[in-house]
Enzyme design. Structure first.
Site, PDB file in Angstrom:
ATOM      1  N   TYR A 121       0.870  -1.062  -0.044  1.00 25.87           N
ATOM      2  CA  TYR A 121       0.046  -0.057   0.013  1.00 25.87           C
ATOM      3  C   TYR A 121       0.883   1.092  -0.172  1.00 25.87           C
ATOM      4  CZ  TYR A 121      -3.509  -3.460   1.277  1.00 25.87           C
ATOM      5  OH  TYR A 121      -4.554  -4.375   1.368  1.00 25.87           O
ATOM      6  N   ASP A 147      -0.612 -11.540   8.863  1.00 23.61           N
ATOM      7  CA  ASP A 147       0.032 -12.564   8.226  1.00 23.61           C
ATOM      8  C   ASP A 147       1.704 -12.135   8.243  1.00 23.61           C
ATOM      9  OD1 ASP A 147      -1.479 -14.357   6.968  1.00 23.61           O
ATOM     10  OD2 ASP A 147      -2.099 -12.855   5.824  1.00 23.61           O
ATOM     11  N   HIS A 149       4.182  -6.268  -4.671  1.00 22.83           N
ATOM     12  CA  HIS A 149       2.614  -6.435  -5.037  1.00 22.83           C
ATOM     13  C   HIS A 149       2.079  -5.242  -4.660  1.00 22.83           C
ATOM     14  CE1 HIS A 149       1.569  -7.068  -0.821  1.00 22.83           C
ATOM     15  NE2 HIS A 149       2.873  -7.293  -0.668  1.00 22.83           N
ATOM     16  N   TYR A 201     -11.384  -1.578   1.182  1.00 28.05           N
ATOM     17  CA  TYR A 201     -11.187  -1.421   2.641  1.00 28.05           C
ATOM     18  C   TYR A 201     -10.154  -0.340   2.846  1.00 28.05           C
ATOM     19  CZ  TYR A 201      -7.567  -4.567   4.522  1.00 28.05           C
ATOM     20  OH  TYR A 201      -6.406  -4.963   4.843  1.00 28.05           O
ATOM     21  N   ARG A 202      -9.037  -0.441   1.760  1.00 26.37           N
ATOM     22  CA  ARG A 202      -7.797   0.156   2.024  1.00 26.37           C
ATOM     23  C   ARG A 202      -7.141   0.357   0.757  1.00 26.37           C
ATOM     24  NH1 ARG A 202      -3.991  -3.674   5.836  1.00 26.37           N
ATOM     25  NH2 ARG A 202      -2.096  -2.252   6.404  1.00 26.37           N
TER      26      ARG A 202
END
Ligand code: ADP
Length: 523
Positions: free
Chosen positions: A91, A150, A389, A470-471
């Site tokens: 992000y 995670d 990613h 959501y983000r």
């Protein structure tokens, strides 16, 4: 020497700002060299890209230092960008939305202020990582489990503020916090919930107070800097069972979801399960070129081959049961009976006593018992050692046909852009939060650009279909914010009203979640 200045600030003024910061936090608490600022660049950006670059970083170690930093930033109108650990991978990491911002890194504020055994909670500062909290609970012999995501190296507070998730009973990290301390952009200091009463006995055991609940205002926002937070913990269960299952056919996804919803609503399964397709799991133990060397998304026959590997199916799920052994046995029997309506489903439960040494717990079963690791970082190397990613994460109702529609629609967009459909479906009793991971080689410019394009296309398609994010990555914050458009974007009008009132100079994390201060709105 810095390579970039805060917007609208001259070198001379910036030198004065840096000196003022040094006076507050000491020489070593202000970072300006390119090397030292590396953790505050997006780790997965293409190297030649020059978006989201900080001018400096400042590392306070107390609330008073934060307040002093805010005074300087307000005086000189210097934009700040707050991170706790800055591990927000996928992000934007620890990078600021506005280039030239000074990153306020809270990683020196590492105190675990309290562990309360009786009421099962901890109080932490922003620099405390999940690994720190785990180590502290272990070293202190506490019979308590903290939920972990995670990847265990992030900040407990940073993750909760971003609505991050784990897998124990307290896996909704935002919902499992109780009581915050916050420095407002103007430097004022507040405590939320019962903490607003200076002699309260209940700050971290009861989340509300008298009047509005404001904690949510400091999550995914730029309205304040959170300096303390209460975190609910789970008593170490007498017995823990990790259950893994796989189904044999892609079409089993819908009945699986519908059965799991009932099991969740009836509280047979009380933790937060996770569902993943075969390719996603393959990424955790292999690289793509072990299966296929061509360009474009994996062909259907390769996906089928992966799905037929021992222990895998087209869809695979993990959930946890906790309690006395008798309760766990009953819950497992009930879950197994319901799930066994799916033909050929494979279900496996591994039971551990609460006193099982953690190194005797299989790595795949550790996360649901709050044992942090970094193992999943390997999955990022799916398309090369320098893997990266970007996550796109829409929410959907936990209904089989809805999840199927979302997977088909958005999974096909990933493939159209040349990506394998990998990610994970995080399950709550009523919703799914599906993370579509565009995984690429950060050294390969065309892959990076394709991921950026693919994310845009996926976001557009998701919002058209009614799935909110959501983000989001820094790059997509404005676009995502615009999708929350009810009544001519009334929620953003409210955010702007709050921003102007709380942060009149607009210095705190401008642009976060698409919330811009007045002076930057027209740009
Ligand atoms: P993590 O290390 O857990 O991944 P980060 O420190 O990267 O989390 O934080 C993620 C985001 O959350 C940051 O970019 C910032 O916008 C916000 N944030 C983090 N810590 C704070 C804090 N203490 N107060 C306010 N916002 C924060």
């Amino acid at each position: 020497m810095t390579t970039i200045l805060p917007p609208g600030v001259t070198q001379e003024t910036f030198d004065a700002v840096l000196q003022a910061f040094r006076n507050i936090v000491g020489e070593e608490g202000v970072l300006i060299s390119e090397d030292a600022l590396k953790p505050h660049r997006d780790p997965y950006a293409f190297a030649a890209d020059d978006a989201f670059i900080p001018s400096a970083a400042v590392l306070p170690d107390s609330v008073e230092q934060i307040r002093a930093i805010l005074r300087v930033a307000n005086q000189y109108t210097v934009p700040l960008w707050v991170v706790s650990q800055g591990r927000n991978l996928g992000y934007g990491g620890g990078a600021p939305r506005v280039s030239g911002s000074v990153v306020v890194s809270l990683k020196r504020m590492k105190r675990i202020i309290e562990v309360n055994e009786e009421c099962a909670y901890a109080v932490v500062e922003p620099g405390v990582t999940f690994m720190d909290l785990y180590a502290h609970l272990q070293a202190g012999g506490h019979k308590l489990v903290a939920s972990v995501p995670d990847i265990g190296w992030g900040s407990v507070i940073g993750n909760a503020l971003e609505y991050g998730r784990g897998y124990t009973l307290h896996g909704d990290h935002a919902a499992s916090h109780c009581g915050m301390e916050v420095v407002l952009p103007t430097g004022d200091l507040i405590r939320t919930g019962m903490g607003a009463m200076s002699n309260s006995k209940s700050w971290h055991v009861y989340p509300h107070s008298f009047g509005p609940s404001v904690d949510g205002l400091f999550m995914q926002s730029n309205f304040g800097i959170v300096t303390k937070m209460g975190v609910s913990l789970m008593p170490t269960p007498e017995c823990y069972m990790s259950v893994t299952l796989s189904v044999k056919r892609d079409a089993d996804l819908e009945p699986l979801i519908d059965i799991v919803r009932k099991l969740q609503l009836n509280r047979v399964i009380e933790n937060y399960p996770v569902l993943a397709n075969a390719v996603t799991l393959a990424a955790s133990f292999s690289t793509r070129d072990q299966w296929y060397q061509g360009d474009g998304p994996l062909p259907e026959e390769v996906i089928e081959k992966i799905s037929r590997q021992p222990g895998l199916g087209p869809w695979n799920m993990r959930f946890a049961l906790y309690g006395s052994e008798a309760v766990v046995d009953v819950q497992f029997a009930a879950a197994k009976a319901a799930l066994s309506r799916i033909p050929d489903i494979h279900i496996e439960g591994r039971k551990y006593g609460g006193d099982t040494p953690h190194d005797k717990i299989l790595p795949m079963d550790q996360c649901q018992l709050g044992i942090p690791s970094l193992d999943i970082l390997e999955a990022v190397k799916w398309r090369g050692e320098a893997g990266g990613h970007i996550g796109v994460s829409p929410v959907a109702p936990l209904i089989g046909r809805e999840v199927r529609q979302q997977c088909d629609l958005l999974g096909s967009i990933m493939r159209q852009h040349g990506f394998d459909y990998v990610g994970g479906i995080l399950i709550t009793p009523r919703s799914t939060l599906q993370i579509f991971e565009f995984t690429f080689d950060t050294l390969n410019e065309s892959q990076v650009r394709a991921a950026q394009q693919g994310c845009k296309a996926l976001l557009e398609a998701a919002s058209k279909a009614g799935y909110g994010e959501y983000r989001s990555h820094l790059e997509h914050m404005d676009a995502v914010a615009r999708t929350y458009d009810f009544n001519d974007c009334a929620s953003m009008r409210l955010n702007m009203l709050l921003k102007d009132a709380l942060d009149p100079k607009g210095i705190l994390s401008p642009g976060k979640q698409g919330i811009w201060p007045r002076a930057m709105r027209d740009q």
